[in-house]
Write an enzyme that holds these catalytic residues in place. Structure first.
Site, PDB file in Angstrom:
ATOM      1  N   GLU A   1      -3.317   7.670  -4.146  1.00 58.43           N
ATOM      2  CA  GLU A   1      -3.378   6.334  -3.405  1.00 58.43           C
ATOM      3  C   GLU A   1      -3.230   4.976  -4.412  1.00 58.43           C
ATOM      4  O   GLU A   1      -4.145   4.893  -5.476  1.00 58.43           O
ATOM      5  CB  GLU A   1      -4.666   6.065  -2.780  1.00 58.43           C
ATOM      6  CG  GLU A   1      -4.764   4.915  -1.861  1.00 58.43           C
ATOM      7  CD  GLU A   1      -5.973   4.421  -1.048  1.00 58.43           C
ATOM      8  OE1 GLU A   1      -5.871   4.576   0.201  1.00 58.43           O
ATOM      9  OE2 GLU A   1      -6.990   4.291  -1.810  1.00 58.43           O
TER      10      GLU A   1
ATOM     11  N   TYR B   1       1.088  -1.029   0.137  1.00 60.37           N
ATOM     12  CA  TYR B   1       0.072  -0.069   0.010  1.00 60.37           C
ATOM     13  C   TYR B   1       1.170   1.340  -0.214  1.00 60.37           C
ATOM     14  O   TYR B   1       1.945   1.402   0.779  1.00 60.37           O
ATOM     15  CB  TYR B   1      -0.794   0.069   1.145  1.00 60.37           C
ATOM     16  CG  TYR B   1      -1.570   1.381   1.529  1.00 60.37           C
ATOM     17  CD1 TYR B   1      -2.986   1.369   0.926  1.00 60.37           C
ATOM     18  CD2 TYR B   1      -1.078   2.347   1.861  1.00 60.37           C
ATOM     19  CE1 TYR B   1      -3.666   2.522   1.039  1.00 60.37           C
ATOM     20  CE2 TYR B   1      -1.789   3.632   2.078  1.00 60.37           C
ATOM     21  CZ  TYR B   1      -3.105   3.727   1.391  1.00 60.37           C
ATOM     22  OH  TYR B   1      -3.854   4.890   1.822  1.00 60.37           O
TER      23      TYR B   1
END
Ligand code: ADP
Ligand code: MG
Length: 248
Positions: free
Chosen positions: A206, A118
């Site tokens: 993101e 992530y």
């Protein structure tokens, strides 16, 4: 303002972020054409809605174990998946019970995944610093990781005097347990993401998951970007990406 995954990927790609090749489709026939333009032998059909959790989401009235992100191993399967998603309502953890209608799908190259990570860049309201968040728990909801295993989140505030210097990027790469060529790839990726964030006046970039492939390359498999409405007049090409069907 929110944009779709495929739009975020097209923007990030211009800054040098590695993404799978793909194309958007509004009908099953268009999905078939996109599939034929890609090498295969594995394709991924992805519902484009302004909400995450699509893979684990379910269609109203759909087959109970098929979500909004599906692998296909033939051109026909791509077309079938597109037909099963388009104009159907997808319910995910982020949509609420009403769900969102899928008006377009994105078809992209299937990628062999060794690790899912992530990575995001956002403005930390408390410190007023652009901040990188990274985690080895890729593919999961970051809010859930923050709640259950906060020690698995690496947070690095970027001093605006330095910008995204190599030492920040290496600190993050090592924090993710990356080695060898992946350290250099992470440095390049973070610099590209940071430049996209600042040049485009984004409020969020993101990548979840960022994957390490079977060959040790690093590719953004999912991308999300948010923008403050009051910065959009400087970026008409992004303002044009507004999807009137999606209220956010
Ligand atoms: P969401 O976050 O909305 O569920 P993602 O784009 O993250 O959607 O896709 C969900 C999962 O599907 C990813 O975590 C990854 O495991 C898999 N996936 C997505 N795109 C690809 C791809 N191009 N090749 C292989 N697997 C993929
Ligand atoms: Mg994702």
């Amino acid at each position: 303002m929110n944009i779709h995954e495929y739009q975020a990927k097209s923007l990030l790609k211009k800054f040098g972020v590695a993404v799978p090749d793909g194309g958007v489709a509004y009908t099953p026939d268009e999905a078939l054409d996109v599939a034929k333009s890609l090498p295969g032998p594995v394709w991924v059909v992805k519902s484009q809605i302004h909400a995450g959790g699509r893979g684990a989401g379910r269609f109203k009235g759909g087959v109970s174990d098929e979500g909004g992100v599906r692998l296909a191993k033939s051109h026909d399967e791509v077309k079938d998946h597109a037909a099963a998603m388009l104009n159907q309502v997808l319910v995910t953890k982020q949509t609420g019970n009403d769900g969102k209608e899928v008006k377009r799908v994105y078809i992209e190259d299937g990628c062999e995944i060794a690790r899912e990570l992530y990575l995001s860049i956002l403005l930390d309201r408390v410190t007023s610093r652009i901040t990188v968040m990274a985690s080895t728990e890729g593919g999961m909801d970051i809010e859930e990781v923050a709640e259950k295993t906060p020690e698995k989140i690496i947070k690095v505030a970027i001093d605006p005097v330095f910008g995204m210097e190599g030492f920040y990027a290496r600190q993050i790469a090592f924090g993710l347990g990356l080695e060898g060529k992946q350290v250099g790839l992470t440095v390049k990726l973070l610099m590209a993401m940071y430049k996209a964030f600042t040049d485009l006046d984004a409020s969020l970039v993101e990548v979840n998951p960022l994957v390490v492939t079977g060959d040790g390359d690093m590719i953004a498999l999912d991308a999300k970007m948010n923008f403050d409405d009051n910065a959009l007049y400087r970026h008409p090409e992004i303002a044009e990406m507004r999807d009137e069907d999606e209220e956010d």
